[in-house]
Write a protein that holds these residues in place. Structure first.
Motif, mmCIF file in Angstrom:
data_model
loop_
_atom_site.group_PDB
_atom_site.id
_atom_site.type_symbol
_atom_site.label_atom_id
_atom_site.label_comp_id
_atom_site.label_asym_id
_atom_site.label_seq_id
_atom_site.Cartn_x
_atom_site.Cartn_y
_atom_site.Cartn_z
ATOM 1 N N ILE A 118 0.838 -1.201 0.000
ATOM 2 C CA ILE A 118 0.000 0.000 0.000
ATOM 3 C C ILE A 118 0.872 1.251 0.000
ATOM 4 C CG2 ILE A 118 -1.611 1.356 1.384
ATOM 5 C CD1 ILE A 118 -2.862 -1.284 2.302
ATOM 6 N N LYS A 119 1.913 1.242 0.803
ATOM 7 C CA LYS A 119 2.824 2.389 0.876
ATOM 8 C C LYS A 119 3.478 2.648 -0.483
ATOM 9 C CE LYS A 119 6.937 3.963 3.401
ATOM 10 N NZ LYS A 119 6.362 5.214 3.942
ATOM 11 N N TYR A 121 2.352 1.753 -3.528
ATOM 12 C CA TYR A 121 1.376 2.174 -4.536
ATOM 13 C C TYR A 121 0.925 3.620 -4.322
ATOM 14 C CZ TYR A 121 0.853 -2.630 -6.271
ATOM 15 O OH TYR A 121 1.073 -3.868 -6.825
ATOM 16 N N THR A 122 0.768 4.019 -3.082
ATOM 17 C CA THR A 122 0.302 5.381 -2.804
ATOM 18 C C THR A 122 1.418 6.407 -2.982
ATOM 19 O OG1 THR A 122 0.676 5.006 -0.430
ATOM 20 C CG2 THR A 122 -1.561 4.656 -1.272
ATOM 21 N N GLU A 123 2.633 6.097 -2.517
ATOM 22 C CA GLU A 123 3.724 7.068 -2.574
ATOM 23 C C GLU A 123 4.418 7.109 -3.933
ATOM 24 O OE1 GLU A 123 6.463 6.447 0.600
ATOM 25 O OE2 GLU A 123 5.001 6.935 2.167
ATOM 26 N N LYS A 128 -4.706 5.907 -4.515
ATOM 27 C CA LYS A 128 -5.344 6.207 -3.237
ATOM 28 C C LYS A 128 -5.850 4.915 -2.606
ATOM 29 C CE LYS A 128 -6.945 10.763 -4.767
ATOM 30 N NZ LYS A 128 -8.141 11.621 -4.998
ATOM 31 N N LEU A 129 -5.712 4.805 -1.293
ATOM 32 C CA LEU A 129 -6.292 3.670 -0.572
ATOM 33 C C LEU A 129 -7.783 3.934 -0.415
ATOM 34 C CD1 LEU A 129 -6.087 1.042 1.052
ATOM 35 C CD2 LEU A 129 -5.533 2.434 3.066
ATOM 36 N N LEU A 145 -7.244 -0.222 -3.959
ATOM 37 C CA LEU A 145 -6.562 1.021 -4.294
ATOM 38 C C LEU A 145 -6.848 1.391 -5.746
ATOM 39 C CD1 LEU A 145 -4.298 -0.898 -2.552
ATOM 40 C CD2 LEU A 145 -3.278 1.380 -2.392
ATOM 41 N N TYR A 147 -7.289 5.133 -8.681
ATOM 42 C CA TYR A 147 -7.172 6.555 -8.981
ATOM 43 C C TYR A 147 -8.513 7.270 -8.933
ATOM 44 C CZ TYR A 147 -2.469 5.315 -10.455
ATOM 45 O OH TYR A 147 -1.168 4.844 -10.469
#
Length: 365
Positions: A118-119, A121-123, A128-129, A145, A147
């Motif tokens: 998750i970290k 994919y988001t960063e 977005k989660l 997750l 867009y």
């Protein structure tokens, strides 16, 4: 309300779990569909044309022959009429598919560290989660997750099975495609976050689009494509197939996808076909790749399936059968939440799940 994602995870294979667990016994739907479907729920299989009078399907004279009116029945004409009726039913089913309101909902795969993924994919990828849930009684957690909202965007469903920190991706899965504004800047960010870059930014082989190849923490390949702006950044799922013409025929007939384009690359000995429910610029596509001379692939146990919305899971299952696919979970409501789904395999063994459109929206409430 229970989440659809919880129940869909009953379909996930968990063959490398460290120890047997009764709560995971239905994870491999190919081996357990019969036992799963024996749970206390009613399933109604829809057979197109079966509710129509014989006179409408075969004509008035044919109906009289079948009833034995007039002259003795001739077996040969009856066989011909039966074949004609079956052909009509098949034509009706495949015609219905063309008008069904379908879209790619999400793609499901398994990861060894949910928070770490998750970290990343988001960063690094700008996702977005959307939601996350832990199901201790079933020994797994999952996260969605993407867009944009799930009711309008293609999303990722990550699944973490307790105690399993590594999966075999296999040789059949290709990559996920992500559209970004600047490939070079995205690659630099990924490097700074400790991500792995397997192809530096540059023009695609035989094309002009700037691309780069990276891997997420579990080793899933991602192709970054420089094309912006776009309403759907999560743009591709690439799978390898053993017979491209057969695969195209199946997905256009059974899934109602449109063949958007094909491209043969004899220099690198492969051919690709893009299929979807809209243009490549505005919607996600399925990219099928045929490598010259290779007819079979190891699918591993990491990648799971694509979920597709439909107005009728019963008719969808019938169209899959008529097109040469295999139903591995009969259409009907799931226990507890009544969301109607059906699961199938394409001729290459890739799994997909059809989900009732109205039920899916209710699950998101």
């Amino acid at each position: 309300m229970a989440s659809l994602s919880v129940t869909l995870n009953l379909l996930r294979p968990c063959s490398i779990a460290p120890k047997p667990s009764p709560s995971l016994r239905f994870c491999d739907v190919r081996n357990s569909a019969s036992s799963y479907c024996s749970t206390s729920r009613r399933l109604a299989l829809f057979h197109l044309g079966s509710a129509l009078p014989q006179s409408q399907i075969l004509g008035a004279k044919a109906s009289q022959l079948l009833r034995g009116e007039g002259k003795p029945i001739d077996a040969a004409p009856i066989a011909d009429l039966a074949q004609a009726g079956a052909a009509i039913a098949q034509e009706d089913a495949l015609e219905w598919v063309k008008n069904d309101k379908r879209r790619m909902l999400h793609v499901v795969y398994r990861v060894g560290d949910l928070d770490k993924t998750i970290k990343f994919y988001t960063e690094c990828l700008g996702m977005k989660l959307l939601r996350k849930r832990d199901i201790p009684e079933e020994q797994y957690s999952n996260a969605f997750l993407g867009y944009g909202p799930e009711d309008s965007n293609f999303t990722v469903e990550l699944t973490y099975n307790y105690g399993v920190d590594k999966y075999d991706i296999g040789t059949g899965f290709g990559h996920f495609g992500i559209a970004v504004e600047d490939v070079a800047k995205t690659v630099e960010l990924i490097k700074a976050k400790g991500g792995k870059v397997t192809r530096e930014p540059g023009p695609a082989n035989g094309g002009s689009t700037i691309i780069a190849l990276i891997e997420d923490p579990d080793g899933y390949p991602f192709e970054l494509l420089e094309k912006w702006p776009t309403p759907e950044p999560f743009s591709q799922v690439m799978l390898r197939v053993g017979d491209l013409d057969r695969a195209i025929n199946f997905y256009t007939k059974a899934f109602g996808m449109e063949l958007l384009r094909t491209r043969d690359n004899p220099e690198y000995k492969y051919t690709v076909a893009m299929l979807g429910y809209g243009t490549e610029d505005n919607s996600p596509v399925l990219e099928l790749t045929y490598n010259y001379g290779i007819t079979d692939y190891d699918k591993g146990n990491g990648y799971a399936q694509i979920a597709i919305g439909t107005d009728d899971v019963y008719k969808s299952a019938e169209a899959v059968r008529l097109s040469g696919g295999k139903i591995i979970l009969e259409p009907g409501p799931l226990p507890g939440i009544n969301t109607k789904i059906t699961a199938c395999l394409d001729p290459d063994g890739w799994k997909s799940v059809f989900v009732d459109n109205i039920d899916f929206l209710k699950e998101l409430e």
